[in-house]
Design a protein around this motif. Structure first.
Motif, PDB file in Angstrom:
ATOM      1  N   GLY A 148       2.664  -1.847  -0.171  1.00 45.78           N
ATOM      2  CA  GLY A 148       2.186  -3.155   0.279  1.00 45.78           C
ATOM      3  C   GLY A 148       2.774  -4.344  -0.440  1.00 45.78           C
ATOM      4  O   GLY A 148       2.267  -5.464  -0.308  1.00 45.78           O
ATOM      5  N   ASN A 151       3.628  -7.272   1.909  1.00 46.48           N
ATOM      6  CA  ASN A 151       2.650  -7.636   2.943  1.00 46.48           C
ATOM      7  C   ASN A 151       2.397  -9.136   3.029  1.00 46.48           C
ATOM      8  O   ASN A 151       2.116  -9.663   4.106  1.00 46.48           O
ATOM      9  CB  ASN A 151       1.325  -6.913   2.702  1.00 46.48           C
ATOM     10  CG  ASN A 151       1.419  -5.424   3.009  1.00 46.48           C
ATOM     11  OD1 ASN A 151       2.452  -4.933   3.457  1.00 46.48           O
ATOM     12  ND2 ASN A 151       0.347  -4.701   2.755  1.00 46.48           N
ATOM     13  N   ASP A 152       2.479  -9.837   1.894  1.00 51.20           N
ATOM     14  CA  ASP A 152       2.185 -11.271   1.890  1.00 51.20           C
ATOM     15  C   ASP A 152       3.434 -12.128   1.730  1.00 51.20           C
ATOM     16  O   ASP A 152       3.351 -13.321   1.441  1.00 51.20           O
ATOM     17  CB  ASP A 152       1.182 -11.605   0.779  1.00 51.20           C
ATOM     18  CG  ASP A 152       1.685 -11.224  -0.617  1.00 51.20           C
ATOM     19  OD1 ASP A 152       2.739 -10.552  -0.710  1.00 51.20           O
ATOM     20  OD2 ASP A 152       1.032 -11.595  -1.612  1.00 51.20           O
ATOM     21  N   ILE A 331      10.967  -5.535   8.031  1.00 54.87           N
ATOM     22  CA  ILE A 331       9.560  -5.951   7.995  1.00 54.87           C
ATOM     23  C   ILE A 331       9.367  -7.404   7.570  1.00 54.87           C
ATOM     24  O   ILE A 331       8.308  -7.988   7.818  1.00 54.87           O
ATOM     25  CB  ILE A 331       8.718  -5.034   7.077  1.00 54.87           C
ATOM     26  CG1 ILE A 331       9.196  -5.126   5.634  1.00 54.87           C
ATOM     27  CG2 ILE A 331       8.746  -3.590   7.561  1.00 54.87           C
ATOM     28  CD1 ILE A 331       8.229  -4.524   4.645  1.00 54.87           C
TER      29      ILE A 331
END
Length: 405
Positions: A148, A151-152, A331
């Motif tokens: 993760g 993710n931000d 991503i």
């Protein structure tokens, strides 16, 4: 460059250039293999903490880190620009891919974006410096994706040293596998008919791969080494092993190439009478998706410093390799341009190791750092640019999905 943040970036990198060089040289003099980069991890994390970043050491992986500025966690959603450090070396030849310079350029870019944010507190955003170990075959960023880490993150930036300057380097997808052949030992002179030669199987497979290279696409690559071939000449080798790497422009081509590689593996087993087992590392590297909006922003700033990009010049062969930054680029909008460090030596050579530690590499490395930082600052400043970057990313992903269907 009228915004005061731009001037702050250039000033910061120029003012601190001796520090950045010293850190790079320290990493270069102390090469560490994938997942073992403890000294580099501590060196970079210490520098970031001293600069006022909030640093999380051993982040997801033992030799990874995450450093952010400003250190406070606002409840309000903020744009977050990541610059990625790499710092692992290669066996036997040290920093022959110049990861000490990647660490330096991204560290310098992180420092510089922080300086710009301090100059203009009205900019609501963060710079995140991510320490990303084990690029050389370990897939460190894949573990980080799974953990993760991204993710931000809104955009991810880094640059890679090479003999050439390319905005859109052809970094291609890759898979690795290990092949074990099992035969039967016997006296090589007295009773050779009683044996089954596992080394012959490896040699047959290697030669089949060599023949296959003639019939694959120009964007495909196959490499192999023999890692076990017997223990003494007088014994027919009962066990032999080889490692194979194969690459292609995208995952669809990689899948097709994999079928052909596996056919070579089994053909060798059949022709020699050996048993065979193979193991594929499923953490394959994806091909790099360079975000055009980010790349054009980087290009603008790099060209202002005198960089001449060689994309489209058919006289110049670009550095074609593979990187786990490719996985990140699927991503998060990303760039991974290459920058020349004033050498004609190829990456993964002793001569490139020397070039990566030479004084001549410093100006192009710091120019790359400036262009990365200026690109990052523009993303933080401009909602219009960020939206264009995200639109481009969505279009690229849609095109990828259509191409693979």
């Amino acid at each position: 460059m009228s915004h005061p943040g731009f001037a702050a970036i250039l000033k910061k990198i120029e003012t601190e250039k001796e520090k950045f060089d010293a850190i790079s040289k320290e990493v270069w003099r102390n090469p560490e293999l994938r997942f073992e980069e403890r000294h580099a991890h501590n060196l970079l994390a210490d520098a970031l903490e001293q600069e006022g970043f909030k640093v999380q050491r051993h982040y997801i992986l033992p030799t990874a880190f995450r450093a952010e500025y400003p250190p406070d966690r606002s409840s309000e959603r903020q744009v977050q620009v990541a610059v990625l450090c790499e710092y692992d070396a290669l066996p036997a030849i040290g920093h022959a891919c110049g990861h000490n310079l990647i660490a330096e350029s991204s560290l310098a870019a992180g420092f510089a974006i922080k300086a710009a944010l301090e100059t203009d507190p009205s900019i609501k955003g963060k710079v995140i410096v991510i320490g990303s170990p084990a690029e050389e075959g370990g897939g460190g960023k894949i573990f980080q994706i799974e953990g993760g880490v991204f993710n931000d993150i809104d955009v991810a930036l880094m640059a890679h040293p090479s003999p050439t300057d390319h905005l859109f380097p052809p970094f291609i997808a890759i898979k690795r596998l290990t092949v074990d052949y099992k035969g039967k030992a016997a006296h090589a002179s007295g009773y050779p008919w009683e044996g089954i030669n596992a080394l012959d199987a490896v040699v047959a497979c290697y030669n089949s791969l060599a023949f296959l290279r003639q019939q694959i696409k120009p964007t495909n690559r196959i490499h192999a080494i023999i890692t076990k071939g017997g223990v003494i000449e007088g014994i027919i080798p009962e066990e032999a092993q080889m490692k194979i790497v194969f690459r292609a422009a995208n995952l669809e081509d990689l899948k097709s190439l994999q079928e052909k590689v596996i056919a070579c593996i089994f053909a060798a087993a059949t022709s020699t009478g050996c048993e065979v087992m193979y193991n594929i590392n499923e953490r394959s590297y994806e091909h790099l998706l360079t975000n055009k909006e980010l790349a054009n922003t980087y290009k603008k700033h790099a060209e202002a410093m005198g960089v001449v990009f060689q994309d489209g010049d058919h006289r110049i062969i670009p550095f074609m390799a593979s990187t786990d930054m490719g996985n990140v680029s699927h991503i998060v909008p990303s760039i991974h341009p290459t920058f020349s460090i004033n050498t004609s030596a190829p990456n993964h050579s002793k001569a490139f190791t020397e070039a990566a530690g030479a004084t001549a590499a410093q100006t192009p490395t710091l120019n790359a750092a400036k262009a990365l930082a200026l690109t990052g600052l523009e993303v933080l400043q401009s909602t219009e640019l960020l939206n264009a970057v995200k639109r481009q990313f969505e279009e690229d992903i849609i095109a990828e999905n259509i191409g693979s269907s």
